[in-house]
Motif scaffolding. Structure first.
Motif, mmCIF file in Angstrom:
data_model
loop_
_atom_site.group_PDB
_atom_site.id
_atom_site.type_symbol
_atom_site.label_atom_id
_atom_site.label_comp_id
_atom_site.label_asym_id
_atom_site.label_seq_id
_atom_site.Cartn_x
_atom_site.Cartn_y
_atom_site.Cartn_z
ATOM 1 N N GLN A 1 -0.920 -7.785 5.511
ATOM 2 C CA GLN A 1 -0.107 -8.117 6.666
ATOM 3 C C GLN A 1 -0.578 -7.388 7.926
ATOM 4 N N GLY A 2 -1.892 -7.270 8.079
ATOM 5 C CA GLY A 2 -2.465 -6.662 9.267
ATOM 6 C C GLY A 2 -2.688 -5.174 9.176
ATOM 7 N N ASP A 3 -2.152 -4.513 8.157
ATOM 8 C CA ASP A 3 -2.348 -3.068 7.992
ATOM 9 C C ASP A 3 -3.457 -2.832 6.967
ATOM 10 N N ALA A 4 -4.417 -1.990 7.349
ATOM 11 C CA ALA A 4 -5.544 -1.687 6.461
ATOM 12 C C ALA A 4 -5.271 -0.398 5.697
ATOM 13 N N PHE A 5 -5.437 -0.455 4.394
ATOM 14 C CA PHE A 5 -5.318 0.725 3.535
ATOM 15 C C PHE A 5 -6.690 0.962 2.902
ATOM 16 N N GLU A 6 -7.145 2.219 2.968
ATOM 17 C CA GLU A 6 -8.473 2.558 2.456
ATOM 18 C C GLU A 6 -8.361 3.749 1.513
ATOM 19 N N ALA A 7 -9.216 3.748 0.507
ATOM 20 C CA ALA A 7 -9.194 4.818 -0.494
ATOM 21 C C ALA A 7 -10.618 5.144 -0.918
ATOM 22 N N GLY B 1 -16.937 0.420 -14.557
ATOM 23 C CA GLY B 1 -16.740 1.847 -14.347
ATOM 24 C C GLY B 1 -15.654 2.091 -13.317
ATOM 25 N N ALA B 2 -15.759 3.220 -12.636
ATOM 26 C CA ALA B 2 -14.730 3.613 -11.671
ATOM 27 C C ALA B 2 -14.924 2.887 -10.344
ATOM 28 N N ILE B 3 -13.823 2.692 -9.628
ATOM 29 C CA ILE B 3 -13.882 2.219 -8.246
ATOM 30 C C ILE B 3 -14.230 3.419 -7.376
ATOM 31 N N LEU B 4 -15.302 3.302 -6.592
ATOM 32 C CA LEU B 4 -15.737 4.411 -5.735
ATOM 33 C C LEU B 4 -15.025 4.392 -4.392
ATOM 34 N N ALA B 5 -14.778 3.220 -3.855
ATOM 35 C CA ALA B 5 -14.065 3.088 -2.583
ATOM 36 C C ALA B 5 -13.501 1.679 -2.501
ATOM 37 N N ALA B 6 -12.370 1.540 -1.805
ATOM 38 C CA ALA B 6 -11.724 0.228 -1.701
ATOM 39 C C ALA B 6 -10.973 0.133 -0.387
ATOM 40 N N MET C 1 -6.392 -4.607 -11.987
ATOM 41 C CA MET C 1 -5.290 -3.677 -12.179
ATOM 42 C C MET C 1 -5.614 -2.317 -11.577
ATOM 43 N N ARG C 2 -6.850 -1.879 -11.664
ATOM 44 C CA ARG C 2 -7.223 -0.603 -11.047
ATOM 45 C C ARG C 2 -7.082 -0.673 -9.534
ATOM 46 N N LEU C 3 -7.490 -1.788 -8.972
ATOM 47 C CA LEU C 3 -7.357 -1.960 -7.525
ATOM 48 C C LEU C 3 -5.886 -1.913 -7.114
#
Length: 491
Positions: A285-291, A275-280, A236-238
């Motif tokens: 559909q071919g588009d990369a999303f980064e956080a 714990g927390a997500i540090l990076a994801a 759910m966090r992701l």
């Protein structure tokens, strides 16, 4: 000529009675001396040895005596160690003396306090702290005294199943201490001393381990993320991080990929929680999303690599991702009435009780019930935007309440004209219905320029680690080569 006794000035003449007493001793001495002289002439060697012993005895008798007539001991001073942190006005102890060859007697160790013997009690469903105290032979008065000691102890009255309390109870002294978990990082102690009850906290060693996970979507994000080892909460966090850009109910396709770096919280060798997500990274559909998670001074948030916040003013999907049962459609045939009637929102099928979130910050302007809508909530946001939530099983906010984005405002239901449990969600801009899945959402404020250097330094290292889990070149397939086969939806 007769001898006359001459009186010495300042001295009294001894009386006759004293001379009579001394005279026999003098006669004995003259007699002994005569015997010694005759013995010396008869046996000179033996007599000389005897004389030597007599002289030695006289010398020994001249040595000064200590107490009780024993020979006085030679002494040396013994310097006591100065106690660390001793006050300057503390008197210096007297110098001790010790016999040569003998060590000082060791001081008797100070008696140590009795070590606590903890009795652990785990709270069971339906159990109260008063019942626990009663079972341990402790009175209700003590419980009242404990929970009213400080603000921290006041929270002890609100217990939950699984909470643990440790009691130190002495058979003679009675209650001595209570220990419980203050929070994840500290113990809370309540102890009795001569002045009454006191409280203190003691830190606990918490370890944060870095964990990496990745996977490919073959059936659904939930199933495939579980297979990759992610918990429900982590899934759910992701989804929340990318929820402003991806509709996880409609946009997911076979072959989409995800990778993330997150923390696990461990304490004393025992796993506690995620714990927390540090990076994801999510490739959809071919588009990369980064956080990347970063704290610019107002609490941690997620930002794209260029500093744009992942958070938008509105969520694409105001609930846990689920199957979409009906899209926005101006000419939809109503499933209940059978008439062509515009469907001015999106229906998200979900189990009854699924939490429904506020899509953005705002104020509740309507919260009620009608036969067509069932339980409903309308929220007014900035920029002349209103969102509507229909067919709820129950509402948890009221008219006039202020709400924050992501706050639970109600739960999915099937009230009103509904064929099954789902959320009907509408998005209105200037009073006109718009498709919430395709409308351009207003962006949030970007990361301040003064933080970009630090953010880039930290973000680059995390993104480099993501490259080892999910290389962008290998994951970003051409959109033209994608088939139109969705996981839970069609094109």
């Amino acid at each position: 000529m007769s001898r006359k006794s001459m009186a010495t000035p300042g001295r009294s003449r001894p009386t006759r009675s004293l001379l009579d007493k001394v005279q026999p001793v003098l006669d004995t001495g003259r007699t002994a001396t005569g015997h010694c002289a005759r013995a010396l002439r008869a046996r000179p060697h033996v007599s000389l040895a005897a004389v030597g012993l007599v002289v030695l005895g006289v010398v020994v008798s001249l040595i000064p005596s200590g107490p009780q007539g024993s020979p006085a001991a030679s002494t040396r001073p013994v310097e006591l160690p100065q106690l660390a942190g001793a006050e300057s006005d503390v008197q210096t102890p007297e110098v001790l003396t010790a016999s040569v060859g003998n060590s000082l007697p060791q001081p008797t160790p100070a008696p140590q306090e009795a070590e606590a013997s903890w009795r652990i009690v785990e709270i069971e469903p339906g159990q109260t702290l008063e019942r626990v105290f009663r079972d341990l032979g402790l009175g209700a008065g003590l419980l009242h005294e404990i929970v009213t000691t400080t603000e921290q102890t006041r929270d002890l009255a609100r217990i939950r199943p699984g909470d643990e309390f440790a009691f130190d109870i002495d058979p003679e002294e009675g209650f001595r201490a209570l220990r419980t978990e203050l929070d994840e990082d500290a113990w809370l102690y309540v102890e009795r001393d001569e002045d009454g009850l006191t409280t203190r906290t003691e830190p606990r060693a918490v370890e944060r381990r870095i964990v990496e996970a990745s996977g490919t979507i073959n059936s659904s994000l939930y199933n495939d993320a579980r297979e990759a080892g992610l918990s429900d909460a982590m899934i759910m966090r992701l989804a929340t991080i990318f929820g402003w850009d991806i509709d996880f109910a409609l946009d997911i396709r076979d072959g989409d990929r995800f990778a993330l770096i997150y923390e696990e919280v461990w304490r004393e060798g025992e796993y506690l929680r995620d714990g927390a997500i540090l990076a994801a990274r999510f490739v959809n559909q071919g588009d990369a999303f980064e956080a990347v998670r970063f704290d610019a001074g107002n609490g941690p948030e997620y930002f794209a690599p260029d500093g744009r916040p992942m958070r938008k003013a509105f969520l694409r999907t105001p609930l846990n991702f689920a199957r979409v049962s009906s899209n926005f459609n101006p000419r939809r045939l109503h499933p209940v009435t059978g008439r062509v009637r515009p469907h001015n929102g999106t229906d998200y099928a979900a189990n009854v009780g699924t939490p429904v979130w506020a899509a953005g910050d705002g104020k509740v302007i309507e919260a009620g019930y009608t036969r067509p809508n069932g339980n409903y909530i309308f929220i007014k946001h900035g920029n002349n935007i209103v969102t509507r939530y229909l067919h709820l099983s129950r509402k948890v906010v009221s008219r006039g309440d202020r709400v924050r984005q992501g706050q639970t405002i109600g739960h999915v239901g099937a009230t009103g004209l509904a064929t099954g449990p789902h959320l009907h969600y509408e998005f209105l801009l200037n009073g006109v219905h718009r498709n919430p899945r395709t409308i351009d959402l207003p962006p949030a404020d970007p990361l301040p320029a003064e933080h970009m250097a630090e953010f880039s330094r930290m973000g680059d290292s995390l993104l480099a680690r993501l490259d080892t889990l999910a290389p962008p070149a290998a994951l970003m397939a051409s959109r033209g080569s994608e088939s139109c086969q969705g996981v839970d939806s069609s094109c």
